[in-house]
Structure formats: structure tokens, C-alpha cells
Design a protein around this motif. Structure first.
Motif, PDB file in Angstrom:
ATOM      1  N   SER A 212       0.852  -1.188   0.000  1.00 42.08           N
ATOM      2  CA  SER A 212       0.000   0.000   0.000  1.00 42.08           C
ATOM      3  C   SER A 212       0.886   1.234   0.000  1.00 42.08           C
ATOM      4  O   SER A 212       1.710   1.412   0.910  1.00 42.08           O
ATOM      5  N   ALA A 213       0.702   2.087  -1.015  1.00 34.26           N
ATOM      6  CA  ALA A 213       1.468   3.326  -1.085  1.00 34.26           C
ATOM      7  C   ALA A 213       1.093   4.273   0.051  1.00 34.26           C
ATOM      8  O   ALA A 213       1.927   5.033   0.534  1.00 34.26           O
ATOM      9  N   ILE A 214      -0.162   4.225   0.478  1.00 28.43           N
ATOM     10  CA  ILE A 214      -0.598   5.112   1.564  1.00 28.43           C
ATOM     11  C   ILE A 214      -0.082   4.617   2.920  1.00 28.43           C
ATOM     12  O   ILE A 214       0.443   5.386   3.722  1.00 28.43           O
ATOM     13  N   ALA A 215      -0.207   3.313   3.185  1.00 26.21           N
ATOM     14  CA  ALA A 215       0.292   2.757   4.444  1.00 26.21           C
ATOM     15  C   ALA A 215       1.813   2.630   4.431  1.00 26.21           C
ATOM     16  O   ALA A 215       2.431   2.479   5.478  1.00 26.21           O
ATOM     17  N   LYS A 216       2.392   2.665   3.231  1.00 19.00           N
ATOM     18  CA  LYS A 216       3.839   2.514   3.039  1.00 19.00           C
ATOM     19  C   LYS A 216       4.359   1.188   3.607  1.00 19.00           C
ATOM     20  O   LYS A 216       5.439   1.125   4.194  1.00 19.00           O
ATOM     21  N   GLN A 217       3.555   0.147   3.379  1.00 19.41           N
ATOM     22  CA  GLN A 217       3.962  -1.182   3.828  1.00 19.41           C
ATOM     23  C   GLN A 217       3.149  -2.247   3.107  1.00 19.41           C
ATOM     24  O   GLN A 217       2.093  -1.958   2.533  1.00 19.41           O
ATOM     25  N   VAL A 218       3.664  -3.448   3.138  1.00 17.00           N
ATOM     26  CA  VAL A 218       2.948  -4.593   2.595  1.00 17.00           C
ATOM     27  C   VAL A 218       1.909  -5.002   3.627  1.00 17.00           C
ATOM     28  O   VAL A 218       2.210  -5.101   4.819  1.00 17.00           O
ATOM     29  N   ARG A 219       0.675  -5.213   3.157  1.00 21.17           N
ATOM     30  CA  ARG A 219      -0.419  -5.607   4.045  1.00 21.17           C
ATOM     31  C   ARG A 219      -1.022  -6.915   3.522  1.00 21.17           C
ATOM     32  O   ARG A 219      -1.044  -7.162   2.315  1.00 21.17           O
ATOM     33  N   PRO A 220      -1.542  -7.761   4.415  1.00 19.54           N
ATOM     34  CA  PRO A 220      -2.120  -9.038   3.980  1.00 19.54           C
ATOM     35  C   PRO A 220      -3.475  -8.863   3.306  1.00 19.54           C
ATOM     36  O   PRO A 220      -4.184  -7.888   3.541  1.00 19.54           O
ATOM     37  N   ILE A 221      -3.809  -9.827   2.464  1.00 25.15           N
ATOM     38  CA  ILE A 221      -5.148  -9.906   1.886  1.00 25.15           C
ATOM     39  C   ILE A 221      -5.985 -10.758   2.836  1.00 25.15           C
ATOM     40  O   ILE A 221      -5.537 -11.828   3.267  1.00 25.15           O
ATOM     41  N   ALA A 222      -7.177 -10.277   3.190  1.00 27.20           N
ATOM     42  CA  ALA A 222      -8.055 -11.030   4.104  1.00 27.20           C
ATOM     43  C   ALA A 222      -8.254 -12.439   3.548  1.00 27.20           C
ATOM     44  O   ALA A 222      -8.589 -12.615   2.380  1.00 27.20           O
TER      45      ALA A 222
END
Length: 169
Positions: free
Chosen positions: A135-145
Motif C-alpha cells: 500500500s502506497a498510503i500505508a507505506k507497507q505490505v499488508r495481507p489480503i483477508a
């Protein structure tokens, strides 16, 4: 293609045994050129799938059919509802029934306005397979539910539309 079928009346009968009533949700697989539009859910601990990528959609209102509910949720969440959505399948699990629709997104992501969630992005089949996306906004890799990842993997595996020729070879 026929949507996955399930005897929903069987699930509703469980309510007669004093179990928790089922929550009904309608969610959308929104695709374009071998990618899927997902929402990064707010990172609030008391919501389902906090801080995870998920399909757009939400809870149905009393008396609302799943297609109406889906279009209402999409208007709330991205300011746009595709004119045509097709039922892909119904996914009953303890306490929840997910009505999953598919639509080709014919507008640019820049024309959408994120009304709920932290971010939205086009997610590739490879991201879905690995179960995470940056995520460019979170600036991190996030999991897919997880349940949404499984639905998307099934969608791709079944070779819906152009995926059969362009992604699956």
C-alpha cells in the motif's frame, strides 16, 4: 457460467435452533485487465479484517436483496456502481453468508473516490497468490483477508472471462 449454488434455506433453518442469526454481505470482484480492485480496510481493531486488503462491499440492510445492497455499498465506498454485476457465487460460513458478484470496472481508478477504508489499489494475480500487497498510503505490505483471497483464487482458477487465455495460458 452458473454461479455456485447452495441451499440457503438450510442455513436459515439453523436460526430456529437459537443460534446467532447469519449476517448477509454482498461483495464485488471488480476486475480490469487481469487485475482486481481491492480496498485496504481501516486498521481499527474492532472491525472485521482490520488493516487487510479486501473486496469492496458490505452488510445487507433488512429487506434488501444482495444486488441492491452491493450497488449501495459500492456507491458509499467508491462513489461508483457498475451498471451490470453478475453473481459469481454464494459462500455460506457459520454466522455469515457472502454473496459474491463480479463486474468489469469500466472507469479509471482516478475517477473513484474512496469513501471507506485506508487505501485502494489494483492487485495482481501474483499478489493474490502470495496473499499480500503493498500500500502506497500505508507505506507497507499488508495481507489480503483470507476469505477474500480464497474467493479470488477460486475466481482466477475457474478461468472467468479473459483470465483463461491471458493469465492461465
Amino acid at each position: 457460467m452458473n454461479p455456485k449454488s447452495h441451499n440457503i434455506s438450510q442455513d436459515r433453518n439453523s436460526q430456529d435452533r437459537n443460534e446467532e442469526p447469519e449476517i448477509q454481505v454482498a461483495i464485488a470482484i471488480l476486475s480490469r485487465q487481469s487485475k482486481f480492485l481491492l480496498q485496504l480496510r481501516d486498521n481499527i481493531p474492532n472491525i472485521i479484517h482490520p488493516g487487510c486488503w479486501a473486496l469492496f462491499g458490505g452488510h445487507l440492510e433488512p429487506g434488501e436483496d444482495s444486488e441492491q445492497g452491493l450497488k449501495r455499498e459500492l456507491l458509499e465506498e467508491i462513489g461508483y456502481a457498475p451498471p451490470v454485476v453478475n453473481l459469481f457465487g454464494t459462500y455460506p460460513r457459520p454466522g455469515v453468508i457472502r454473496y459474491v458478484y463480479h463486474a468489469e470496472l469500466s472507469v479509471d481508478i482516478d475517477d473513484l473516490k474512496l469513501g471507506e477504508g485506508w487505501d485502494m489499489a489494483w492487485v495482481s494475480v501474483e499478489d493474490i497468490q502470495t496473499g499480500e500487497c503493498y500500500s502506497a498510503i500505508a507505506k507497507q505490505v499488508r495481507p489480503i483477508a483470507f476469505p477474500h483471497q480464497q474467493i479470488l483464487l477460486e475466481f482466477v482458477h475457474m478461468g472467468i472471462g479473459y483470465f483463461r487465455s491471458s493469465v492461465l495460458g
